[in-house]
Design a protein around this motif. Structure first.
Motif, PDB file in Angstrom:
ATOM      1  N   LEU A  66       0.761  -1.178   0.070  1.00 25.29           N
ATOM      2  CA  LEU A  66       0.339   0.166  -0.342  1.00 25.29           C
ATOM      3  C   LEU A  66       0.874   1.249   0.074  1.00 25.29           C
ATOM      4  CD1 LEU A  66      -2.831   1.801   0.102  1.00 25.29           C
ATOM      5  CD2 LEU A  66      -2.926   1.170   2.836  1.00 25.29           C
ATOM      6  N   ASP A  67       2.187   1.262   1.000  1.00 24.19           N
ATOM      7  CA  ASP A  67       2.888   2.378   0.541  1.00 24.19           C
ATOM      8  C   ASP A  67       3.634   2.535  -0.941  1.00 24.19           C
ATOM      9  OD1 ASP A  67       3.878   4.669   2.547  1.00 24.19           O
ATOM     10  OD2 ASP A  67       6.389   3.417   1.908  1.00 24.19           O
ATOM     11  N   MET A  68       3.995   1.978  -1.375  1.00 25.63           N
ATOM     12  CA  MET A  68       4.599   1.682  -2.326  1.00 25.63           C
ATOM     13  C   MET A  68       3.443   1.965  -3.478  1.00 25.63           C
ATOM     14  SD  MET A  68       6.651  -1.906  -3.105  1.00 25.63           S
ATOM     15  CE  MET A  68       8.054  -0.792  -4.181  1.00 25.63           C
ATOM     16  N   PHE A  69       2.328   1.992  -3.431  1.00 23.84           N
ATOM     17  CA  PHE A  69       1.411   1.893  -4.214  1.00 23.84           C
ATOM     18  C   PHE A  69       0.735   3.705  -4.315  1.00 23.84           C
ATOM     19  CE2 PHE A  69      -3.029   3.045  -5.170  1.00 23.84           C
ATOM     20  CZ  PHE A  69      -3.389   2.379  -6.331  1.00 23.84           C
ATOM     21  N   SER A  73       1.953   6.697  -6.681  1.00 25.73           N
ATOM     22  CA  SER A  73       0.351   6.928  -7.519  1.00 25.73           C
ATOM     23  C   SER A  73       0.741   8.565  -7.971  1.00 25.73           C
ATOM     24  CB  SER A  73      -0.346   6.507  -7.018  1.00 25.73           C
ATOM     25  OG  SER A  73      -1.396   7.013  -7.136  1.00 25.73           O
ATOM     26  N   SER A  74       0.299   8.767  -9.355  1.00 22.65           N
ATOM     27  CA  SER A  74       0.755   9.867  -9.956  1.00 22.65           C
ATOM     28  C   SER A  74      -0.114  10.606  -9.335  1.00 22.65           C
ATOM     29  CB  SER A  74       0.972  10.492 -11.121  1.00 22.65           C
ATOM     30  OG  SER A  74      -0.447   9.814 -11.651  1.00 22.65           O
ATOM     31  N   PHE A  75      -1.099  10.225  -8.932  1.00 22.89           N
ATOM     32  CA  PHE A  75      -2.634  11.265  -7.885  1.00 22.89           C
ATOM     33  C   PHE A  75      -2.585  11.152  -6.736  1.00 22.89           C
ATOM     34  CE2 PHE A  75      -3.521   6.897  -9.101  1.00 22.89           C
ATOM     35  CZ  PHE A  75      -4.939   6.067  -8.426  1.00 22.89           C
ATOM     36  N   LEU A  76      -1.929  10.343  -6.262  1.00 22.46           N
ATOM     37  CA  LEU A  76      -2.261  10.452  -4.330  1.00 22.46           C
ATOM     38  C   LEU A  76      -0.979  10.254  -3.699  1.00 22.46           C
ATOM     39  CD1 LEU A  76      -3.631   6.052  -3.861  1.00 22.46           C
ATOM     40  CD2 LEU A  76      -4.402   8.436  -4.226  1.00 22.46           C
TER      41      LEU A  76
END
Length: 207
Positions: A66-69, A73-76
């Motif tokens: 989750l942390d890596m996502f 992530s360009s929007f998070l």
């Protein structure tokens, strides 16, 4: 037995080498190594602490994924985890506390499992080593938590930064690295001793 494989996993967890935003030693890979090592240990040693240790590793794999996502992530990234905003600070603080608490919880069950197995073999030195390394790891992790939370809450930064330079900065970096390496070496020593002790005990039983 699987304990030696855990050493590789903890190497990923303790050390970070970054190229820009990319960590070439991601914690996620470390926890995957530890998870499969835990499964190997459980297959050879019936110990309830190791079972909880394995389940906790799985939760930490999820948290790291989750942390890596979020980070990639360009929007998070920079939105949900922005320490400049109240909601961003709340998210980062809660995530940091949850993650580091789970780390201590995981390590407690690893060392408690080693301690229990060592006591069954009447290996008092290994049992005592497990207790000491858990205390050391707990102090180390709580120190990291305190520094990170101060950086987030007080200075509104996602991670600690050094505002000093020259000799003082150099000495501080050396001290931090020395502490990091010392804790890692102690963890490796415990796992190596557990690997040797339990492997020899298993060979004796089979013989």
């Amino acid at each position: 037995m699987g304990f030696s494989t855990m050493i590789l996993g903890f190497f990923f967890i303790f050390f970070d080498f970054n190229f820009g935003k990319i960590n070439i030693l991601p914690d996620l890979i470390g926890y995957i190594f530890i998870y499969f090592a835990a499964a190997k240990v459980i297959s050879k040693m019936g110990n309830r602490y190791f079972a909880i240790f394995k389940k906790t590793c799985l939760l930490l794999i999820f948290l790291n994924a989750l942390d890596m996502f979020i980070k990639y992530s360009s929007f998070l990234d920079g939105v949900i985890n922005n320490p400049e905003t109240i909601q961003g600070r709340v998210f980062v603080v809660l995530f940091t506390i949850t993650y580091l608490s789970m780390m201590v919880y995981m390590f407690f069950h690893l060392t408690k499992g080693i301690e229990m197995a060592a006591e069954e073999l009447d290996n008092k030195s290994l049992a005592e080593k497990a207790r000491k390394v858990f205390r050391l790891f707990s102090i180390y992790t709580m120190s990291i938590a305190a520094v990170n939370l101060i950086a987030i809450i007080v200075f509104k930064q996602p991670f600690p930064t050094i505002s000093i330079d020259g000799l003082s900065a150099f000495l501080l970096i050396i001290a931090v690295m020395a502490a990091l390496i010392y804790v890692f070496v102690q963890v490796c020593s415990l796992l190596n001793r557990a690997e040797i002790a339990f492997s020899e005990a298993k060979k004796t039983i089979e013989f």
